[in-house]
Design a protein around this motif. Structure first.
Motif, short mmCIF file in Angstrom:
data_model
loop_
_atom_site.label_atom_id
_atom_site.label_comp_id
_atom_site.label_asym_id
_atom_site.label_seq_id
_atom_site.Cartn_x
_atom_site.Cartn_y
_atom_site.Cartn_z
N GLU A 1 -0.44 1.10 -2.22
CA GLU A 1 -0.63 0.24 -1.05
C GLU A 1 -1.62 0.87 -0.07
O GLU A 1 -2.49 0.17 0.48
CB GLU A 1 0.71 0.00 -0.36
CG GLU A 1 0.61 -0.94 0.83
CD GLU A 1 1.96 -1.24 1.47
OE1 GLU A 1 2.02 -2.14 2.33
OE2 GLU A 1 2.94 -0.57 1.11
N ASN B 1 -5.09 -0.85 0.85
CA ASN B 1 -5.34 -1.17 2.27
C ASN B 1 -6.64 -0.54 2.75
O ASN B 1 -7.41 -1.17 3.49
CB ASN B 1 -4.18 -0.67 3.13
CG ASN B 1 -2.97 -1.58 3.08
OD1 ASN B 1 -3.08 -2.75 2.72
ND2 ASN B 1 -1.81 -1.05 3.43
N SER C 1 -4.98 -6.86 -0.82
CA SER C 1 -4.07 -5.72 -0.79
C SER C 1 -2.64 -6.12 -1.14
O SER C 1 -1.95 -5.43 -1.89
CB SER C 1 -4.11 -5.06 0.59
OG SER C 1 -3.28 -3.92 0.61
#
Length: 306
Positions: free
Chosen positions: A81, A85, A141
């Motif tokens: 993640e 991101n 994302s």
């Protein structure tokens, strides 16, 4: 990876300046640490080509390797993640006309589950001025993290852990898969630091294509003398390729077995020496431990968008 096996080690003496360097302080030997990464300045003009190599061995199994504070596969998902991101932030920072960026996920070997392979295709994304929209940036994302979670859960439920042939990936695929001209090429490897696969397990003198806790024990790298032994005996990984001067490599998730206070140091030395021997773009980033994702998030963000 956790494997119990009897290992025979031949004892020839090979000295190496690379090994010597890896046993020095990270800042003194041309390696980057988490703290030093946080001091980087933010730049956005470059094209990014980010690859993520997943170790889907039994290290991710919550029953075999439990972690009450946060399961290791959950930590992996947190790192993914953070990477996605940061990549999304990179896209947002560039004028659309300059967009030419990629992010993708790889396994080695390919999982036996066809559904995992099908999902993995959705994690190979290429953006340019011709296909980028505000909507695609917004959902990139979230989708990347969601699909990654599906892959991990399928792998855990299948319980068909084949190991991770990281050495073979570097030998046969890393140049073709992870390096694009006119890009900043970054390979993130999510692994506990051990390396083992039956198809590429061999020794050359005192160097090996694998690293397991039993091997570390067999090499007697369990005391504060581990660094001297590595230098004197020439212990380390066999070089898998060379000329990776346009590739940065970041190791996330190092998780040494309990019982040897120097196990993590040995793992770090093996990896750092190996990356240096293959001419990975320096300074080499010190392998990062399996810390909580919230702690590593700012490090990953700064690394990608420095």
């Amino acid at each position: 990876m956790r494997y119990k096996s009897v290992l025979l080690v031949s004892m020839c003496i090979i000295t190496s300046s690379l090994t010597f360097n890896a046993c020095k302080d990270g800042n003194a030997n041309g390696t980057k640490t988490e703290a030093s990464l946080l001091g980087k300045k933010f730049i956005t003009a470059q094209n990014l080509n980010i690859s993520i190599l997943l170790d889907l061995s039994d290290r991710i199994d919550p029953k075999r390797n439990p972690s009450p504070s946060m399961e290791f596969y959950r930590r992996d998902l947190g790192y993914i993640e953070s990477i996605s991101n940061a990549f999304e932030g990179h896209l947002r920072s560039k004028p659309i006309i300059k967009i030419n960026d990629q992010i993708q996920v790889y396994f080695e070997p390919e999982p036996l589950n066809a559904e995992i392979n099908s999902l993995a295709k959705k994690l190979r994304l290429s953006f340019s001025k011709n296909n980028l929209t505000k909507e695609s940036i917004k959902k990139m994302s979230t989708q990347f993290t969601s699909i990654s979670e599906q892959i991990y859960k399928l792998a855990i439920n299948d319980k068909k852990y084949l190991g991770a042939d990281i050495w073979g990936f570097f030998k046969n695929k890393v140049k073709d898969y992870c390096i694009k001209p006119d890009h900043r090429n970054i390979l993130f490897i999510l692994t506990d630091g051990y390396m083992f696969h039956e198809d590429s397990k061999f020794m050359e003198g005192n160097r090996s294509s694998y690293l397991t806790s039993p091997l570390i024990k067999a090499l007697k790298l369990q005391s504060s003398e581990y660094c001297n032994l590595i230098k004197e005996k020439g212990y380390g990984f066999v070089k898998a390729t060379e000329g990776l001067t346009n590739l940065e490599v970041v190791i996330l998730g190092i998780n040494p077995a309990k019982g040897n206070p120097f196990e993590g140091d040995v793992i770090n030395a093996f990896w750092t020496n190996w990356l240096q021997s293959m001419n990975v773009k320096g300074p080499i980033t010190k392998p990062m431990s399996a810390d909580l994702p919230s702690n590593l998030d700012p490090v990953i963000q700064k690394y990608i968008n420095y």
